[in-house]
Enzyme design. Structure first.
Site, PDB file in Angstrom:
ATOM      1  N   HIS A   1     -20.968  26.175  14.827  1.00  0.00           N
ATOM      2  CA  HIS A   1     -19.424  26.823  13.400  1.00  0.00           C
ATOM      3  C   HIS A   1     -18.768  27.696  14.232  1.00  0.00           C
ATOM      4  O   HIS A   1     -18.345  28.827  13.397  1.00  0.00           O
ATOM      5  CB  HIS A   1     -20.951  27.097  13.266  1.00  0.00           C
ATOM      6  CG  HIS A   1     -21.704  26.654  12.060  1.00  0.00           C
ATOM      7  ND1 HIS A   1     -21.633  26.167  11.444  1.00  0.00           N
ATOM      8  CD2 HIS A   1     -23.056  26.334  12.556  1.00  0.00           C
ATOM      9  CE1 HIS A   1     -22.805  24.769  10.682  1.00  0.00           C
ATOM     10  NE2 HIS A   1     -23.919  25.346  11.934  1.00  0.00           N
TER      11      HIS A   1
ATOM     12  N   GLU B   1     -20.148  48.319  42.155  1.00  0.00           N
ATOM     13  CA  GLU B   1     -21.000  49.382  40.836  1.00  0.00           C
ATOM     14  C   GLU B   1     -22.121  48.732  40.791  1.00  0.00           C
ATOM     15  O   GLU B   1     -22.734  49.356  40.564  1.00  0.00           O
ATOM     16  CB  GLU B   1     -20.103  47.502  40.349  1.00  0.00           C
ATOM     17  CG  GLU B   1     -19.267  47.312  39.125  1.00  0.00           C
ATOM     18  CD  GLU B   1     -18.284  47.020  40.436  1.00  0.00           C
ATOM     19  OE1 GLU B   1     -18.530  46.126  42.004  1.00  0.00           O
ATOM     20  OE2 GLU B   1     -17.763  45.876  40.382  1.00  0.00           O
TER      21      GLU B   1
ATOM     22  N   GLU C   1     -15.747  30.317  40.848  1.00  0.00           N
ATOM     23  CA  GLU C   1     -15.993  31.133  41.656  1.00  0.00           C
ATOM     24  C   GLU C   1     -15.849  29.833  43.112  1.00  0.00           C
ATOM     25  O   GLU C   1     -15.246  30.293  44.628  1.00  0.00           O
ATOM     26  CB  GLU C   1     -16.820  32.138  42.001  1.00  0.00           C
ATOM     27  CG  GLU C   1     -16.332  33.451  43.123  1.00  0.00           C
ATOM     28  CD  GLU C   1     -17.597  34.499  42.960  1.00  0.00           C
ATOM     29  OE1 GLU C   1     -17.144  35.103  43.362  1.00  0.00           O
ATOM     30  OE2 GLU C   1     -18.565  34.570  42.946  1.00  0.00           O
TER      31      GLU C   1
ATOM     32  N   GLY D   1     -23.324  34.020  47.531  1.00  0.00           N
ATOM     33  CA  GLY D   1     -23.934  35.611  46.187  1.00  0.00           C
ATOM     34  C   GLY D   1     -24.444  34.629  44.911  1.00  0.00           C
ATOM     35  O   GLY D   1     -24.807  34.557  44.927  1.00  0.00           O
ATOM     36  N   ARG D   2     -23.617  33.359  44.534  1.00  0.00           N
ATOM     37  CA  ARG D   2     -23.680  32.283  43.841  1.00  0.00           C
ATOM     38  C   ARG D   2     -24.553  31.367  44.053  1.00  0.00           C
ATOM     39  O   ARG D   2     -24.605  30.475  43.442  1.00  0.00           O
ATOM     40  CB  ARG D   2     -22.440  31.785  43.611  1.00  0.00           C
ATOM     41  CG  ARG D   2     -21.696  31.321  44.149  1.00  0.00           C
ATOM     42  CD  ARG D   2     -20.033  30.987  43.480  1.00  0.00           C
ATOM     43  NE  ARG D   2     -18.965  30.016  44.680  1.00  0.00           N
ATOM     44  CZ  ARG D   2     -18.248  30.918  45.839  1.00  0.00           C
ATOM     45  NH1 ARG D   2     -18.483  32.666  45.432  1.00  0.00           N
ATOM     46  NH2 ARG D   2     -17.747  30.921  46.718  1.00  0.00           N
TER      47      ARG D   2
ATOM     48  N   LYS E   1     -26.473  41.924  48.112  1.00  0.00           N
ATOM     49  CA  LYS E   1     -26.611  41.182  50.109  1.00  0.00           C
ATOM     50  C   LYS E   1     -25.559  41.945  50.839  1.00  0.00           C
ATOM     51  O   LYS E   1     -26.575  42.332  52.350  1.00  0.00           O
ATOM     52  CB  LYS E   1     -25.771  39.741  49.111  1.00  0.00           C
ATOM     53  CG  LYS E   1     -25.553  39.009  50.785  1.00  0.00           C
ATOM     54  CD  LYS E   1     -24.670  37.704  50.952  1.00  0.00           C
ATOM     55  CE  LYS E   1     -24.426  36.797  52.360  1.00  0.00           C
ATOM     56  NZ  LYS E   1     -23.392  35.546  51.543  1.00  0.00           N
TER      57      LYS E   1
ATOM     58  N   LYS F   1     -10.086  44.654  44.089  1.00  0.00           N
ATOM     59  CA  LYS F   1     -11.621  45.427  44.579  1.00  0.00           C
ATOM     60  C   LYS F   1     -10.764  46.841  45.450  1.00  0.00           C
ATOM     61  O   LYS F   1     -10.782  47.835  45.210  1.00  0.00           O
ATOM     62  CB  LYS F   1     -12.664  44.757  45.393  1.00  0.00           C
ATOM     63  CG  LYS F   1     -13.479  44.102  44.954  1.00  0.00           C
ATOM     64  CD  LYS F   1     -14.830  43.834  46.529  1.00  0.00           C
ATOM     65  CE  LYS F   1     -15.994  42.105  45.529  1.00  0.00           C
ATOM     66  NZ  LYS F   1     -16.612  41.906  46.476  1.00  0.00           N
TER      67      LYS F   1
HETATM   68  C1  G6Q Z   1     -20.833  35.648  44.989  1.00  0.00           C
HETATM   69  C2  G6Q Z   1     -19.790  36.222  45.185  1.00  0.00           C
HETATM   70  C3  G6Q Z   1     -20.691  37.639  44.227  1.00  0.00           C
HETATM   71  C4  G6Q Z   1     -20.988  38.532  44.662  1.00  0.00           C
HETATM   72  C5  G6Q Z   1     -21.477  40.459  44.170  1.00  0.00           C
HETATM   73  C6  G6Q Z   1     -22.450  40.593  44.521  1.00  0.00           C
HETATM   74  O1  G6Q Z   1     -21.194  33.962  45.289  1.00  0.00           O
HETATM   75  O2  G6Q Z   1     -19.971  36.494  46.435  1.00  0.00           O
HETATM   76  O3  G6Q Z   1     -20.628  37.325  42.881  1.00  0.00           O
HETATM   77  O4  G6Q Z   1     -22.407  37.756  45.027  1.00  0.00           O
HETATM   78  O5  G6Q Z   1     -19.745  40.342  44.287  1.00  0.00           O
HETATM   79  O6  G6Q Z   1     -22.787  41.320  45.898  1.00  0.00           O
HETATM   80  P1  G6Q Z   1     -23.523  41.653  46.711  1.00  0.00           P
HETATM   81  O7  G6Q Z   1     -24.387  40.775  46.456  1.00  0.00           O
HETATM   82  O8  G6Q Z   1     -22.960  41.833  48.226  1.00  0.00           O
HETATM   83  O9  G6Q Z   1     -23.441  43.266  45.866  1.00  0.00           O
END
Ligand code: G6Q
Length: 543
Positions: free
Chosen positions: A387, A215, A356, A270-271, A209, A507
């Site tokens: 199990h 990462e 989250e 994001g989620r 996003k 972060k």
């Molecule tokens: C979700 C969070 C988080 C996000 C990641 C990736 O709700 O905000 O999990 O999706 O940190 O972020 P980017 O899509 O910006 O790389």
């Protein structure tokens, strides 16, 4: 406004506390004996799903009181505000409109006066054209060969949804396309994902996003070098990298042509983004038609949540039952147990969605919350879990409410496999609820101290969610069901389910530590004693 009174001081909360005390340790055996219609009374249906909550430790009165609490906390008004595009994510001043991502063309949803539905459908059309081009081989790699492998690079919300959806819908995927996911900054993730791939036939989808996530940018940079080491031409990037992002400037800077960028908007968290352009890998894998069905399933559950009366509203009822377990029965976790191999990544996906979102300890007004919030979600597919950790669920000292998820028909019918799978699903719920008394154990000839070891107390709550078959539409309904349950709980707790400030501190600190780990000259460390020592140890031994 009701939310100014601490939740636990409201009359509706007090009524639930009194009800909880009156219910005491009333056993599910007694509740079923008292009410022959219990299974029907507590079975709910919506958008292709049937959920039996009768093995929860609730009565009709529990539900009535929970619904009164929800109303008093403004659930309907809050839900409607979300669907209207109001900026309900107050700490980030954003609308929360994942529901717009699956709204039909004919609907109208405004953010700051502008209808967002046409934008959503414009991106969907571009995604369809791209997915079709890759699937049919019209989209060629730099050397003219067709693409046979897709690697999605993303993390968190830009990874977990796509991975889960790909695994869940693998049955529907185009099998001559390899689809992989790289998320971890650990180089092993990327290295193992590409080691047997042909660069000339590999396409990377960089899903981020913000397009600044450490990462993802590190992985994307290394993937680019891997590609160029083989194809030896900068021009190759345009044919082998596409981006999914809201940040065009950064996408350009990386060298991806904005023509190959699929956008989304800041009102998609994001989620909650697996059905935005972040779903591009899903669409390439399963094709536009199945993807449309997936959108349809989400939308069907959205409509149910938006319009069904609260007492028949599946996300509302299950969300409130979850809150009852968490806040009144002291159950701090929820086990999600899909009896469906294709849903193997569903618990991991739900962990982010729920934890989250609702792992918060201040209210929307910035006050400390007065009741425990987000439970811990975890789980594994059945029957594997049986199990390993089910022992604790059956006979441990903690209450772990379970969500069993199963399908009446198998996508891979094979001998007795599916009947056995379903038999286990049903038997576990029965064993948890009804247990086995000392009398029953003794009647089997067991004597002495061993009796207690073999007693199953029972009275352990579970919900069983069934659908006919794991289709794209059913997956959409199932995910939306959990999204909206999460919303319902946040509404009652009065917290913001849509921010994630808790992710920030780590972060920021990691950036500082990285420069200290990598510094050529011994850095002056100003952390606490433990952190300083760890950094020194790593510096000394890393080489
Ligand atoms: C979700 C969070 C988080 C996000 C990641 C990736 O709700 O905000 O999990 O999706 O940190 O972020 P980017 O899509 O910006 O790389």
């Amino acid at each position: 406004m009701a939310n100014n009174t601490p939740l636990t001081a409201t009359p509706q909360w007090k009524a639930l506390e009194a009800h909880r005390a009156a219910l005491g340790s009333t056993h599910l055996r007694a509740l079923f004996a008292q009410d022959p219609g219990r299974a029907q009374r507590f079975t709910f249906e919506a958008a292709g799903l049937t959920a039996d909550a009768s093995k929860q430790r609730i009565t009709a009165e529990t539900l009535t009181l929970l619904l009164q609490l929800a109303e008093a906390r403004g659930l309907t008004a809050k839900r409607d505000a979300m669907f209207r595009g109001e900026a309900i994510n107050t700490t980030e001043k954003r609308a929360v409109l994942h529901v717009a991502l699956r709204a039909p063309k004919t609907s109208r949803i405004e953010v700051d006066g502008a209808d967002v539905v046409p934008q959503v459908h414009e991106v969907l059309s571009r995604m369809r054209a791209f997915a079709t081009a890759v699937r049919t081989g019209t989209w060629k790699g730099h050397t003219g060969q067709r693409i046979t492998a897709i690697v999605n690079i993303g993390i968190g919300g830009s990874d977990l949804g796509p991975v889960m959806a790909y695994e869940a819908l693998r049955f529907y995927a185009q099998r001559d396309l390899t689809v992989r996911f790289v998320s971890n900054v650990d180089g092993a993730d990327l290295a193992e994902a590409v080691r047997d791939l042909d660069p000339a036939r590999t396409l990377f989808i960089v899903a981020s996003k913000t397009f600044t996530t450490q990462e993802t940018m590190e992985n994307a940079g290394s993937a680019r070098r891997w590609l160029l080491a083989a194809l030896k031409d900068e021009q190759a990037v345009a044919r082998h990298f596409v981006a999914v992002s809201t940040n065009e400037a950064e996408v350009r800077r990386f060298g991806i042509d904005p023509a190959n960028m699929f956008g989304f908007w800041d009102w998609v968290g994001g989620r909650y983004s697996m059905i935005s352009a972040i779903g591009l890998s899903t669409m390439v894998a399963i094709g536009p038609e199945h993807y449309d069905a997936l959108l349809g399933g989400f939308h069907a559950m959205d409509e149910h949540f938006r319009t069904a009366p609260l007492e028949k509203n599946l996300p509302v009822v299950l969300g409130l039952v979850g809150l009852w377990n968490n806040d009144f029965l002291g159950a701090a976790s929820v086990a999600v147990l899909p009896y469906e191999q294709y849903l193997k990544r569903f618990p991991a996906y739900l962990q982010q969605l729920t934890m989250e979102s609702n792992g918060k300890s201040v209210t929307l007004e910035g006050e400390a919350v007065s009741a425990p919030t987000g439970p811990i979600y975890w789980g594994e597919p059945g029957t594997n879990g049986q199990h390993s950790f089910y022992q604790l669920i059956h006979q441990g000292t903690r209450v772990v409410p379970c969500d069993f998820i199963g399908f009446c028909q198998s996508l891979q019918p094979l001998g007795r496999h599916h009947a056995l799978l379903l038999a286990n699903l049903v038997a576990q719920g029965e064993a948890l609820a009804f247990g086995k008394t000392a009398e029953q154990v003794k009647a089997e000839g067991v004597t002495g101290a061993l009796v207690n070891h073999k007693v199953f107390e029972g009275n352990r709550p579970s919900t069983t969610i069934l659908a006919d078959r794991l289709t794209p539409a059913v997956l959409g309904s199932l995910v939306a069901l959990y999204e909206h349950q999460t919303f319902v709980q946040a509404a009652v707790w009065g917290i913001n389910a849509f921010d994630q400030w808790g992710v920030e501190l780590g972060k920021v600190l990691a950036k500082a530590v990285a420069s200290e780990l990598e510094a050529a000259k011994e850095p002056t460390l100003a952390h606490d004693g433990s952190t300083n020592a760890l950094i020194r140890h790593l510096r000394a031994r890393r080489a």
